[in-house]
Design a protein around this motif. Structure first.
Motif, PDB file in Angstrom:
ATOM      1  N   GLU A   1     -36.940  53.820 125.852  1.00  0.00           N
ATOM      2  CA  GLU A   1     -37.162  53.491 124.453  1.00  0.00           C
ATOM      3  C   GLU A   1     -38.285  52.481 124.278  1.00  0.00           C
ATOM      4  O   GLU A   1     -39.116  52.592 123.415  1.00  0.00           O
TER       5      GLU A   1
ATOM      6  N   ASP B   1     -22.508  59.452 116.771  1.00  0.00           N
ATOM      7  CA  ASP B   1     -21.880  59.600 118.079  1.00  0.00           C
ATOM      8  C   ASP B   1     -20.503  58.956 118.060  1.00  0.00           C
ATOM      9  O   ASP B   1     -20.361  57.757 117.795  1.00  0.00           O
TER      10      ASP B   1
ATOM     11  N   SER C   1     -22.383  51.220 116.949  1.00  0.00           N
ATOM     12  CA  SER C   1     -22.230  51.650 118.337  1.00  0.00           C
ATOM     13  C   SER C   1     -22.465  50.444 119.240  1.00  0.00           C
ATOM     14  O   SER C   1     -23.548  49.870 119.252  1.00  0.00           O
TER      15      SER C   1
ATOM     16  N   LYS D   1     -21.151  51.054 125.307  1.00  0.00           N
ATOM     17  CA  LYS D   1     -20.366  52.256 125.003  1.00  0.00           C
ATOM     18  C   LYS D   1     -20.945  53.440 125.769  1.00  0.00           C
ATOM     19  O   LYS D   1     -22.156  53.605 125.868  1.00  0.00           O
TER      20      LYS D   1
ATOM     21  N   ASP E   1     -22.146  56.994 126.203  1.00  0.00           N
ATOM     22  CA  ASP E   1     -22.646  58.113 125.414  1.00  0.00           C
ATOM     23  C   ASP E   1     -22.755  59.340 126.313  1.00  0.00           C
ATOM     24  O   ASP E   1     -23.098  59.229 127.489  1.00  0.00           O
TER      25      ASP E   1
ATOM     26  N   ARG F   1     -24.598  57.960 129.806  1.00  0.00           N
ATOM     27  CA  ARG F   1     -25.208  56.645 129.968  1.00  0.00           C
ATOM     28  C   ARG F   1     -24.488  55.656 129.071  1.00  0.00           C
ATOM     29  O   ARG F   1     -23.789  56.040 128.130  1.00  0.00           O
ATOM     30  N   ARG F   2     -24.643  54.388 129.361  1.00  0.00           N
ATOM     31  CA  ARG F   2     -24.089  53.348 128.498  1.00  0.00           C
ATOM     32  C   ARG F   2     -25.129  52.929 127.468  1.00  0.00           C
ATOM     33  O   ARG F   2     -26.319  52.882 127.769  1.00  0.00           O
ATOM     34  N   ASN F   3     -24.657  52.627 126.273  1.00  0.00           N
ATOM     35  CA  ASN F   3     -25.550  52.191 125.210  1.00  0.00           C
ATOM     36  C   ASN F   3     -26.118  50.817 125.565  1.00  0.00           C
ATOM     37  O   ASN F   3     -25.365  49.852 125.705  1.00  0.00           O
TER      38      ASN F   3
ATOM     39  N   GLN G   1     -28.061  48.873 123.761  1.00  0.00           N
ATOM     40  CA  GLN G   1     -28.299  47.982 122.630  1.00  0.00           C
ATOM     41  C   GLN G   1     -27.328  48.310 121.505  1.00  0.00           C
ATOM     42  O   GLN G   1     -27.188  49.477 121.142  1.00  0.00           O
TER      43      GLN G   1
ATOM     44  N   THR H   1     -26.079  49.341 118.097  1.00  0.00           N
ATOM     45  CA  THR H   1     -26.757  50.158 117.100  1.00  0.00           C
ATOM     46  C   THR H   1     -26.015  50.052 115.779  1.00  0.00           C
ATOM     47  O   THR H   1     -24.791  50.138 115.746  1.00  0.00           O
TER      48      THR H   1
ATOM     49  N   GLU I   1     -31.479  48.905 116.097  1.00  0.00           N
ATOM     50  CA  GLU I   1     -30.786  48.408 117.274  1.00  0.00           C
ATOM     51  C   GLU I   1     -31.220  46.977 117.571  1.00  0.00           C
ATOM     52  O   GLU I   1     -32.351  46.578 117.282  1.00  0.00           O
TER      53      GLU I   1
END
Length: 259
Positions: free
Chosen positions: A31, A73, A79, A83, A85, A93-95, A97, A99, A193
């Motif tokens: 990102e 999601d 989010s 967390k 995803d 994958r884990r979040n 940041q 959101t 985010e």
């Protein structure tokens, strides 16, 4: 021996400098990453502390947001950090940041008192704003990612809570471009985010709440998050969050998340 978050941050800065140029490829789009720093890691100042959430949760029309929650999601208008995803898929994958979904036009606020050290166009066509203690001190930054209508420029000094942009229409524009999915278009919901990044091509993200939060601001921030979650659950008519096994009140894990 337990290491304080600031010592840990400095250690990560040194590690990032040592490992520069040795990053492995990551799945999916990266990102954003802090712009290269020209300053010595040994001269790095104390990290800036969080003083404001990136949006005013109390001002959000949660009825409008919750009305479309099934598109988000796991149906979560907020989010959380860590967390999972895409559970059970190749893209799990884990979040990295937290959101926040909010109506389009919602102001995005500077999270810290500091300097705008980078403004970058993302893979999704919207922007990210990065904040540090000084220009050139970019090894560790705060970030409001996925924003539009930016009102600041690199070098500007900002105050926590100051409007700097608006939430992005990411969910419409990127989903439609990438997947041909226009479900988010026309519903008037955007997102942004909040991130705390230690540099590199695949930066390390740390939980932004707790030890990285200004002690004077922490009670208000935690209260705002709790009130928003409660209101969302009331409107949705069901229990969305179970924090019983979280690492802290507002982060699912306490370890760094890469991406």
């Amino acid at each position: 021996m337990q290491i304080g978050i600031r010592n840990f941050t400095v250690a990560l800065i040194v590690a990032a400098a040592t490992l520069s140029g040795c990053n492995s490829a990551a799945d999916g789009p990266v990102e954003s990453s802090p712009a290269p720093s020209t300053s010595s890691a040994s001269a790095a100042p104390e990290p800036l502390l969080l003083k404001s959430l990136p949006v005013d949760l109390a001002a959000i029309d949660w009825k409008q947001v919750v009305a479309h929650r099934k598109l988000y999601d796991a149906g979560m208008p907020i989010s959380d950090f860590g967390k999972v995803d895409g559970a059970g898929t190749a893209n799990e994958r884990r979040n990295p940041q937290p959101t926040f979904f909010a109506p389009l036009g919602t102001p995005v606020l500077a999270p810290v008192d500091g300097i705008v050290v980078n403004i970058e166009t993302l893979y999704s066509g919207d922007l990210t704003i990065m904040y540090g203690p000084a220009l050139g001190q970019n090894a560790v930054v705060w970030e409001t990612e996925h924003v539009i209508d930016v009102k600041v420029k690199v070098g500007d000094r900002v105050t926590a809570g100051q409007p700097v942009a608006s939430v992005s229409d990411y969910s419409c524009t990127y989903s439609k471009k990438q997947f041909g999915n226009d479900e988010f278009c026309g519903i008037g919901i955007g997102l942004t985010e909040l991130g705390y990044l230690v540099g590199g091509a695949s930066p390390k993200h740390l939980c932004p709440f707790g030890e990285l939060t200004d002690p004077a601001a922490l009670p208000e921030i935690e209260s705002a998050l709790a009130a928003a979650r409660k209101r969302i659950e009331q409107l949705a008519g069901l229990k969305i969050w179970d924090t019983s096994d979280w690492a802290s009140a507002n982060c699912i894990v306490s370890t760094p998340v890469f991406g």
